[in-house]
Motif scaffolding. Structure first.
Motif, PDB file in Angstrom:
ATOM      1  N   ALA A 171       0.833  -1.219   0.000  1.00 57.98           N
ATOM      2  CA  ALA A 171       0.000   0.000   0.000  1.00 57.98           C
ATOM      3  C   ALA A 171       0.856   1.253   0.000  1.00 57.98           C
ATOM      4  O   ALA A 171       0.545   2.248  -0.668  1.00 57.98           O
ATOM      5  CB  ALA A 171      -0.928  -0.003   1.219  1.00 57.98           C
ATOM      6  N   THR A 172       1.985   1.181   0.735  1.00 61.36           N
ATOM      7  CA  THR A 172       2.897   2.332   0.749  1.00 61.36           C
ATOM      8  C   THR A 172       3.470   2.581  -0.637  1.00 61.36           C
ATOM      9  O   THR A 172       3.588   3.717  -1.107  1.00 61.36           O
ATOM     10  CB  THR A 172       4.011   2.100   1.765  1.00 61.36           C
ATOM     11  N   GLY A 173       3.836   1.492  -1.331  1.00 57.69           N
ATOM     12  CA  GLY A 173       4.351   1.634  -2.699  1.00 57.69           C
ATOM     13  C   GLY A 173       3.309   2.219  -3.629  1.00 57.69           C
ATOM     14  O   GLY A 173       3.617   3.056  -4.490  1.00 57.69           O
ATOM     15  N   ILE A 174       2.048   1.788  -3.470  1.00 56.70           N
ATOM     16  CA  ILE A 174       0.970   2.316  -4.319  1.00 56.70           C
ATOM     17  C   ILE A 174       0.772   3.806  -4.066  1.00 56.70           C
ATOM     18  O   ILE A 174       0.593   4.611  -4.996  1.00 56.70           O
ATOM     19  CB  ILE A 174      -0.328   1.520  -4.077  1.00 56.70           C
ATOM     20  N   VAL A 175       0.811   4.173  -2.777  1.00 57.11           N
ATOM     21  CA  VAL A 175       0.647   5.594  -2.441  1.00 57.11           C
ATOM     22  C   VAL A 175       1.782   6.420  -3.029  1.00 57.11           C
ATOM     23  O   VAL A 175       1.571   7.506  -3.588  1.00 57.11           O
ATOM     24  CB  VAL A 175       0.564   5.769  -0.915  1.00 57.11           C
ATOM     25  N   GLN A 176       3.025   5.919  -2.909  1.00 52.07           N
ATOM     26  CA  GLN A 176       4.161   6.647  -3.468  1.00 52.07           C
ATOM     27  C   GLN A 176       4.055   6.753  -4.989  1.00 52.07           C
ATOM     28  O   GLN A 176       4.344   7.806  -5.582  1.00 52.07           O
ATOM     29  CB  GLN A 176       5.463   5.957  -3.078  1.00 52.07           C
ATOM     30  N   GLU A 177       3.618   5.644  -5.628  1.00 58.95           N
ATOM     31  CA  GLU A 177       3.453   5.683  -7.085  1.00 58.95           C
ATOM     32  C   GLU A 177       2.382   6.693  -7.490  1.00 58.95           C
ATOM     33  O   GLU A 177       2.552   7.453  -8.454  1.00 58.95           O
ATOM     34  CB  GLU A 177       3.074   4.284  -7.584  1.00 58.95           C
ATOM     35  N   ALA A 178       1.267   6.709  -6.725  1.00 59.61           N
ATOM     36  CA  ALA A 178       0.216   7.686  -7.027  1.00 59.61           C
ATOM     37  C   ALA A 178       0.718   9.105  -6.826  1.00 59.61           C
ATOM     38  O   ALA A 178       0.381  10.021  -7.594  1.00 59.61           O
ATOM     39  CB  ALA A 178      -1.005   7.431  -6.129  1.00 59.61           C
ATOM     40  N   TYR A 179       1.569   9.294  -5.782  1.00 58.32           N
ATOM     41  CA  TYR A 179       2.135  10.622  -5.535  1.00 58.32           C
ATOM     42  C   TYR A 179       3.008  11.056  -6.715  1.00 58.32           C
ATOM     43  O   TYR A 179       2.905  12.192  -7.202  1.00 58.32           O
ATOM     44  CB  TYR A 179       2.932  10.603  -4.240  1.00 58.32           C
ATOM     45  N   HIS A 180       3.884  10.148  -7.201  1.00 51.71           N
ATOM     46  CA  HIS A 180       4.767  10.502  -8.323  1.00 51.71           C
ATOM     47  C   HIS A 180       3.958  10.786  -9.591  1.00 51.71           C
ATOM     48  O   HIS A 180       4.267  11.737 -10.342  1.00 51.71           O
ATOM     49  CB  HIS A 180       5.763   9.370  -8.569  1.00 51.71           C
TER      50      HIS A 180
END
Length: 608
Positions: A171-180
């Motif tokens: 989930a953290t990776g998904i959030v970071q990807e969405a942020y980028h």
């Protein structure tokens, strides 16, 4: 396109605003997606991870409690262990029920079901075989036999915690990807909006600057005198309207220049005519000026010869009419001035005589006012003295009344003092009786102390006979003896204090008797003083009434003198005003006489 500058600017602003709105909508959408993923992470994954960690901790602690049960079989330790075990089981049931709402994947569901089944089996077996067993050896065997089940529970809870950690990382990776992704999208849209806004601004400013440059060049040419320049109006905005107005202004300036040339020719002709008219006017004005100068010198016999028409002719006729009027007026003034001079001389003589009489009258009134003021001062002093005497009489009467009241209060106070002194005497007698009773009590206490001392002595003798066994009793006897001695000494002190109290009581009784006699004498003296003060009050009141009547008569006399003084003051003011009026009339007569003489001199220079 025939668009105004305002419309163009508004259009450019609208395009920029639309780009900003699109950028804001995309930004809000990206932020909402990141917020949903972050909320899922904080509301589901993080609590699930914490719950799995708590379940693993409870399983380990439950196993430790079972080991403690076998290692320390004491009843109190068993009680504490059972209490904590039940709490752990209750917490585990609550965690299992709570975790069921966090399950997302099938792996979590399988691990959860195995943990729930194994936990139920483990708790039931260990409760019977370990915590409920009486034989420690059997409990140890059951404890070791449940180790595979415990290992399975520990492995499943650890795997469940790891699964939650994996989901958290994912989930953290998904959030970071969405942020980028959001940052890249917002940056691209922002750069595009800036580029479009810059292109529109540059194009719009270039068009406006080019048209304004044409107007500036044409304006500079007009400023240098070239009125042949014409500005083309390629656009239909405000600059185009300004170019049309400029062209109309240049055409108007060309027309004005032609009209100005014609006006200059007409002005030359008018200037020549004006020179001729000025010459004629100056000659006529010089003639009129010489005529007015002769009139100013007093020659009223001359007249003008009018040769001009228009305003100058009317002015000449007006001057002739004015001189005729002045001739008649001067003759009348000479006749009236002679009459005024004679009347002014008579008025001056009469006002001089009247002023002398008014001065004598004012002096007499002033002397009379001075005499009245002296009489008034004497009457006022008499009235003040009478008022002071009346006031002193009233004060004396008030003091006499206060003295009589004070005597009455003194008599009453003496009665109260006598009653209180008698009450004090009764109290002191009661105190003497109580001190006698206390003396009897102290005598009894002294006898008891002697008996206690004797008993303590006998006890000490018996304790000495008993040897080692009577030592403790001897100590008690010694304490009793000391207590008896202290009681006897205290009794002696109490007797001495009672003797002092009795002596003081006898002295107080004697003092109260003497105080009672003194109070009776004071009452007698105060009664006599009251009678004398009452007599004085009557005499003072009679004198006060007489003084009040005298003060009233003095006040009436003072009021009469004030009225006389006011009347004389009014008469003096009237006389002063009459004298002032007479002086003014005298000065007016003198001024009139002087004016008549001056007027006679002034008129004498005119020749009729």
């Amino acid at each position: 396109m025939k668009l105004s500058i305002r419309t163009k600017l508004l259009g450019a602003f609208g395009v920029t605003l639309a780009l900003m709105v699109i950028l804001g909508i995309v930004t809000l959408y990206q932020m909402e997606q990141m917020n949903d993923r972050a909320r899922h992470l904080s509301d589901n994954i993080v609590p699930a991870t914490r719950t799995a960690s708590d379940m693993r901790r409870i399983v380990n602690r439950h196993r430790s409690l079972a080991a403690v049960r076998i290692a320390d079989p004491r009843p109190e330790q068993l009680t504490r262990t059972n209490v904590e075990r039940r709490e752990l089981e209750t917490d585990m049931d609550a965690l299992l029920q709570k975790y069921e709402t966090f399950i997302v994947t099938d792996i979590e569901r399988d691990l959860y079901n195995r943990i729930r089944e194994n936990w139920t089996a483990y708790v039931g077996e260990i409760g019977k075989g370990v915590f409920g067993a009486e034989d420690l050896q059997a409990a140890l065997i059951s404890f070791n036999g449940l180790k595979p089940l415990f290992d399975q529970l520990h492995q499943d809870t650890t795997a469940l915690e790891q699964e939650n950690n994996r989901q958290a990382l994912e989930a953290t990776g998904i959030v970071q990807e969405a942020y980028h992704n959001a940052r890249a999208t917002i940056t691209g849209l922002l750069i595009g909006a800036l580029v479009i806004s810059a292109v529109i601004g540059i194009a719009l400013s270039s068009v406006i600057a080019r048209n304004i440059g044409r107007l500036i060049d044409a304006t500079n040419a007009v400023a240098q005198g070239d009125l042949s320049r014409v500005v083309e109006a390629p656009s239909g905005d405000e600059i185009g309207a300004l170019a049309v107005a400029y062209n109309e202004m240049v055409a108007s300036l060309r027309t004005s220049r032609a009209a100005e040339a014609e006006a200059r020719d007409a002005e030359a002709k008018l200037r020549q005519a004006e020179i001729e008219s000025r010459r004629v006017l100056e000659a006529t004005v010089a003639e009129y000026l010489a005529f007015t100068q002769r009139i100013a010198d007093g020659d009223l016999s001359r007249r003008l010869e009018v040769r001009q028409n228009g305003a100058l002719g009317q002015l000449g006729e007006g001057l002739n009419a004015m001189v005729a009027s002045l001739h008649a007026m001067t003759l009348q003034i000479q006749q009236a001035n002679a009459a005024i001079a004679s009347a002014a001389a008579e008025i001056l003589a009469a006002t001089t005589q009247q002023a002398a009489s008014a001065t004598e009258q004012s002096a007499a009134i002033t002397q009379t006012s001075t005499t009245i003021e002296e009489v008034k001062a004497i009457a006022l002093q008499t009235a003040r003295q009478a008022a002071q005497v009346a006031q002193d009489s009233q004060t004396a009467l008030q003091m006499a009344r206060q003295g009589a009241k004070a005597v009455e209060e003194t008599v009453n106070g003496m009665g109260q003092i006598r009653a209180r002194v008698e009450s004090i005497a009764q109290t002191i007698l009661s105190l003497a009786e109580q001190t006698q009773a206390i003396s009897a009590i102290t005598t009894t206490v002294a006898e008891l102390a002697d008996q206690s001392n004797l008993l303590a002595l006998n006890a000490a003798i018996e304790a000495a006979r008993a040897g080692e066994q009577g030592k403790s009793f001897a100590v008690v006897a010694q304490h009793v003896r000391d207590l008896a001695e202290r009681s006897k000494a205290a009794t002696v002190q109490v007797r001495e204090i009672l003797s002092d109290i009795q002596r003081a009581t006898n002295a107080a009784v004697m003092v109260t008797e003497e105080g009672t006699k003194g109070v009776e004498q004071g009452v007698t003296l105060a009664t006599r003083a009251g009678q004398v003060i009452h007599q004085m009050s009557g005499e003072v009141e009679s004198g006060a009434q007489a003084n009040v009547q005298m003060a009233a008569a003095a006040q009436q006399q003072t009021a009469g003198m004030d009225q006389i003084a006011q009347a004389m003051t009014s008469i003096q003011q009237a006389t002063t005003q009459a004298l002032a009026s007479t002086r003014q009339a005298e000065r007016a007569a003198q001024d009139l006489h002087t004016l008549a003489q001056s007027l006679q001199k002034t008129i004498a220079k005119y020749r009729l």
